[in-house]
Design a protein around this motif. Sequence first.
Motif, PDB file in Angstrom:
ATOM      1  N   LYS A   6      -0.354  29.549-111.395  1.00 36.43           N
ATOM      2  CA  LYS A   6      -1.458  29.377-110.457  1.00 36.43           C
ATOM      3  C   LYS A   6      -1.297  30.255-109.221  1.00 36.43           C
ATOM      4  CE  LYS A   6      -2.110  24.672-112.044  1.00 36.43           C
ATOM      5  NZ  LYS A   6      -1.217  24.860-113.176  1.00 36.43           N
ATOM      6  N   VAL A   7      -2.427  30.719-108.732  1.00 35.11           N
ATOM      7  CA  VAL A   7      -2.486  31.471-107.486  1.00 35.11           C
ATOM      8  C   VAL A   7      -3.349  30.673-106.532  1.00 35.11           C
ATOM      9  CG1 VAL A   7      -3.296  33.582-106.370  1.00 35.11           C
ATOM     10  CG2 VAL A   7      -2.208  33.713-108.629  1.00 35.11           C
ATOM     11  N   SER A  22     -11.534  34.167-108.725  1.00 33.48           N
ATOM     12  CA  SER A  22     -11.172  33.388-109.905  1.00 33.48           C
ATOM     13  C   SER A  22     -11.340  34.159-111.210  1.00 33.48           C
ATOM     14  CB  SER A  22     -11.952  32.075-109.952  1.00 33.48           C
ATOM     15  OG  SER A  22     -13.339  32.329-109.908  1.00 33.48           O
ATOM     16  N   ALA A  23     -12.433  34.883-111.382  1.00 33.21           N
ATOM     17  CA  ALA A  23     -12.654  35.634-112.624  1.00 33.21           C
ATOM     18  C   ALA A  23     -11.619  36.749-112.768  1.00 33.21           C
ATOM     19  CB  ALA A  23     -14.069  36.199-112.655  1.00 33.21           C
ATOM     20  N   GLU A  24     -11.341  37.430-111.676  1.00 30.97           N
ATOM     21  CA  GLU A  24     -10.354  38.510-111.710  1.00 30.97           C
ATOM     22  C   GLU A  24      -8.964  37.965-112.048  1.00 30.97           C
ATOM     23  OE1 GLU A  24     -11.055  41.711-111.474  1.00 30.97           O
ATOM     24  OE2 GLU A  24     -13.160  41.408-110.967  1.00 30.97           O
ATOM     25  N   LEU A  25      -8.617  36.836-111.429  1.00 27.35           N
ATOM     26  CA  LEU A  25      -7.307  36.235-111.692  1.00 27.35           C
ATOM     27  C   LEU A  25      -7.204  35.734-113.128  1.00 27.35           C
ATOM     28  CD1 LEU A  25      -6.824  34.369-108.327  1.00 27.35           C
ATOM     29  CD2 LEU A  25      -5.448  36.267-109.182  1.00 27.35           C
ATOM     30  N   ALA A  26      -8.268  35.142-113.636  1.00 25.85           N
ATOM     31  CA  ALA A  26      -8.272  34.676-115.023  1.00 25.85           C
ATOM     32  C   ALA A  26      -8.063  35.848-115.975  1.00 25.85           C
ATOM     33  CB  ALA A  26      -9.572  33.947-115.334  1.00 25.85           C
ATOM     34  N   ALA A  31      -4.442  31.108-113.294  1.00 29.22           N
ATOM     35  CA  ALA A  31      -5.429  30.122-112.851  1.00 29.22           C
ATOM     36  C   ALA A  31      -5.459  30.189-111.335  1.00 29.22           C
ATOM     37  CB  ALA A  31      -5.015  28.721-113.301  1.00 29.22           C
ATOM     38  N   SER A  32      -6.634  30.001-110.769  1.00 27.21           N
ATOM     39  CA  SER A  32      -6.708  30.036-109.312  1.00 27.21           C
ATOM     40  C   SER A  32      -7.138  28.683-108.780  1.00 27.21           C
ATOM     41  CB  SER A  32      -7.684  31.114-108.832  1.00 27.21           C
ATOM     42  OG  SER A  32      -8.985  30.824-109.270  1.00 27.21           O
ATOM     43  N   VAL A  33      -6.606  28.363-107.629  1.00 28.57           N
ATOM     44  CA  VAL A  33      -6.987  27.166-106.900  1.00 28.57           C
ATOM     45  C   VAL A  33      -7.448  27.664-105.541  1.00 28.57           C
ATOM     46  CG1 VAL A  33      -6.192  24.990-105.917  1.00 28.57           C
ATOM     47  CG2 VAL A  33      -5.246  25.789-108.102  1.00 28.57           C
ATOM     48  N   THR A  34      -8.716  27.432-105.209  1.00 27.80           N
ATOM     49  CA  THR A  34      -9.258  27.904-103.944  1.00 27.80           C
ATOM     50  C   THR A  34      -9.365  26.736-102.980  1.00 27.80           C
ATOM     51  OG1 THR A  34     -10.511  29.615-105.099  1.00 27.80           O
ATOM     52  CG2 THR A  34     -11.184  29.110-102.847  1.00 27.80           C
ATOM     53  N   ALA A  35      -8.872  26.963-101.778  1.00 27.65           N
ATOM     54  CA  ALA A  35      -8.885  25.915-100.762  1.00 27.65           C
ATOM     55  C   ALA A  35      -9.350  26.496 -99.435  1.00 27.65           C
ATOM     56  CB  ALA A  35      -7.483  25.332-100.595  1.00 27.65           C
ATOM     57  N   PRO A  36     -10.034  25.677 -98.636  1.00 22.48           N
ATOM     58  CA  PRO A  36     -10.386  26.152 -97.301  1.00 22.48           C
ATOM     59  C   PRO A  36      -9.128  26.209 -96.431  1.00 22.48           C
ATOM     60  CG  PRO A  36     -11.070  23.873 -97.573  1.00 22.48           C
ATOM     61  CD  PRO A  36     -10.553  24.341 -98.903  1.00 22.48           C
ATOM     62  N   PHE A  37      -9.193  27.015 -95.411  1.00 19.38           N
ATOM     63  CA  PHE A  37      -8.067  27.247 -94.503  1.00 19.38           C
ATOM     64  C   PHE A  37      -7.398  25.945 -94.076  1.00 19.38           C
ATOM     65  CE2 PHE A  37      -6.066  27.927 -90.451  1.00 19.38           C
ATOM     66  CZ  PHE A  37      -5.458  29.162 -90.583  1.00 19.38           C
ATOM     67  N   GLY A  95      -9.427  44.748-102.929  1.00 15.38           N
ATOM     68  CA  GLY A  95      -8.101  44.927-102.357  1.00 15.38           C
ATOM     69  C   GLY A  95      -7.144  43.836-102.787  1.00 15.38           C
ATOM     70  N   ALA A  96      -7.634  42.625-102.887  1.00 10.52           N
ATOM     71  CA  ALA A  96      -6.791  41.496-103.298  1.00 10.52           C
ATOM     72  C   ALA A  96      -6.308  41.675-104.729  1.00 10.52           C
ATOM     73  CB  ALA A  96      -7.559  40.190-103.157  1.00 10.52           C
ATOM     74  N   VAL A  97      -7.199  42.087-105.606  1.00  3.74           N
ATOM     75  CA  VAL A  97      -6.823  42.252-107.017  1.00  3.74           C
ATOM     76  C   VAL A  97      -5.767  43.340-107.160  1.00  3.74           C
ATOM     77  CG1 VAL A  97      -7.681  42.947-109.288  1.00  3.74           C
ATOM     78  CG2 VAL A  97      -8.995  41.361-107.891  1.00  3.74           C
ATOM     79  N   THR A  98      -5.951  44.447-106.482  1.00  2.00           N
ATOM     80  CA  THR A  98      -4.977  45.538-106.555  1.00  2.00           C
ATOM     81  C   THR A  98      -3.625  45.096-106.017  1.00  2.00           C
ATOM     82  OG1 THR A  98      -6.725  47.174-106.321  1.00  2.00           O
ATOM     83  CG2 THR A  98      -4.487  47.909-105.822  1.00  2.00           C
ATOM     84  N   MET A  99      -3.621  44.421-104.862  1.00  2.00           N
ATOM     85  CA  MET A  99      -2.357  43.952-104.287  1.00  2.00           C
ATOM     86  C   MET A  99      -1.697  42.924-105.188  1.00  2.00           C
ATOM     87  SD  MET A  99      -2.861  43.784-100.177  1.00  2.00           S
ATOM     88  CE  MET A  99      -4.545  43.228-100.077  1.00  2.00           C
ATOM     89  N   LEU A 100      -2.481  42.021-105.761  1.00  7.41           N
ATOM     90  CA  LEU A 100      -1.919  41.024-106.670  1.00  7.41           C
ATOM     91  C   LEU A 100      -1.313  41.680-107.899  1.00  7.41           C
ATOM     92  CD1 LEU A 100      -4.443  38.072-106.656  1.00  7.41           C
ATOM     93  CD2 LEU A 100      -1.988  37.911-106.318  1.00  7.41           C
ATOM     94  N   GLN A 101      -2.017  42.620-108.484  1.00  6.60           N
ATOM     95  CA  GLN A 101      -1.481  43.308-109.659  1.00  6.60           C
ATOM     96  C   GLN A 101      -0.156  43.970-109.327  1.00  6.60           C
ATOM     97  OE1 GLN A 101      -4.850  45.798-110.528  1.00  6.60           O
ATOM     98  NE2 GLN A 101      -5.532  44.465-112.197  1.00  6.60           N
ATOM     99  N   ASN A 102      -0.094  44.649-108.200  1.00  6.73           N
ATOM    100  CA  ASN A 102       1.152  45.313-107.797  1.00  6.73           C
ATOM    101  C   ASN A 102       2.264  44.303-107.546  1.00  6.73           C
ATOM    102  OD1 ASN A 102      -0.090  47.806-107.940  1.00  6.73           O
ATOM    103  ND2 ASN A 102      -0.541  47.890-105.756  1.00  6.73           N
ATOM    104  N   GLU A 103       1.958  43.267-106.789  1.00  6.09           N
ATOM    105  CA  GLU A 103       2.962  42.278-106.400  1.00  6.09           C
ATOM    106  C   GLU A 103       3.456  41.488-107.607  1.00  6.09           C
ATOM    107  OE1 GLU A 103       5.437  41.084-103.722  1.00  6.09           O
ATOM    108  OE2 GLU A 103       3.751  42.213-102.913  1.00  6.09           O
ATOM    109  N   LEU A 104       2.551  41.024-108.450  1.00  2.93           N
ATOM    110  CA  LEU A 104       2.939  40.191-109.575  1.00  2.93           C
ATOM    111  C   LEU A 104       3.606  41.002-110.680  1.00  2.93           C
ATOM    112  CD1 LEU A 104      -0.115  37.787-109.648  1.00  2.93           C
ATOM    113  CD2 LEU A 104       2.159  37.358-108.719  1.00  2.93           C
ATOM    114  N   SER A 105       3.205  42.236-110.886  1.00  8.61           N
ATOM    115  CA  SER A 105       3.867  43.044-111.900  1.00  8.61           C
ATOM    116  C   SER A 105       5.274  43.413-111.446  1.00  8.61           C
ATOM    117  CB  SER A 105       3.055  44.296-112.236  1.00  8.61           C
ATOM    118  OG  SER A 105       2.956  45.148-111.131  1.00  8.61           O
ATOM    119  N   THR A 106       5.473  43.606-110.141  1.00 10.58           N
ATOM    120  CA  THR A 106       6.803  43.874-109.609  1.00 10.58           C
ATOM    121  C   THR A 106       7.704  42.665-109.833  1.00 10.58           C
ATOM    122  OG1 THR A 106       5.918  45.341-107.930  1.00 10.58           O
ATOM    123  CG2 THR A 106       8.102  44.435-107.515  1.00 10.58           C
ATOM    124  N   ARG A 107       7.176  41.468-109.610  1.00  5.58           N
ATOM    125  CA  ARG A 107       7.968  40.240-109.831  1.00  5.58           C
ATOM    126  C   ARG A 107       8.323  40.079-111.314  1.00  5.58           C
ATOM    127  NH1 ARG A 107       5.573  35.030-107.719  1.00  5.58           N
ATOM    128  NH2 ARG A 107       7.626  34.278-108.239  1.00  5.58           N
TER     129      ARG A 107
END
Length: 114
Positions: A6-7, A22-26, A31-37, A95-107
Amino acid sequence: MNGMQKVLVVDNGDRAPDCALSAELAGMGYASVTAPFEAADDVLALIPSPAAVVLQMPQHADWPERRRFLELATRLRKTLAKSHTPVIVTGGISGAVTMLQNELSTRAVAAADL
């Protein structure tokens, strides 16, 4: 959905369909969980170990709102440092999708080397 990592996506509560991650993460297998601040800490307590936390700052946020997101990012990075959970601040979906792909693939590569 329980088998998927989950993200947590934190936003200001104003959600436009064209800004949903959510669609990009899927598509990336998450799975994504979206929450307000205001609910970020409560929701984070319910997700044992998220793959990442994305703070989706509104693109046209004023300085006080930007500062709130940046302060939350700083606090979460300290809190989640032991688990190496990335905390990503973004102002848009692409920008979020690109950063997530980079960060999660590095992990994933680092975990495979262990």
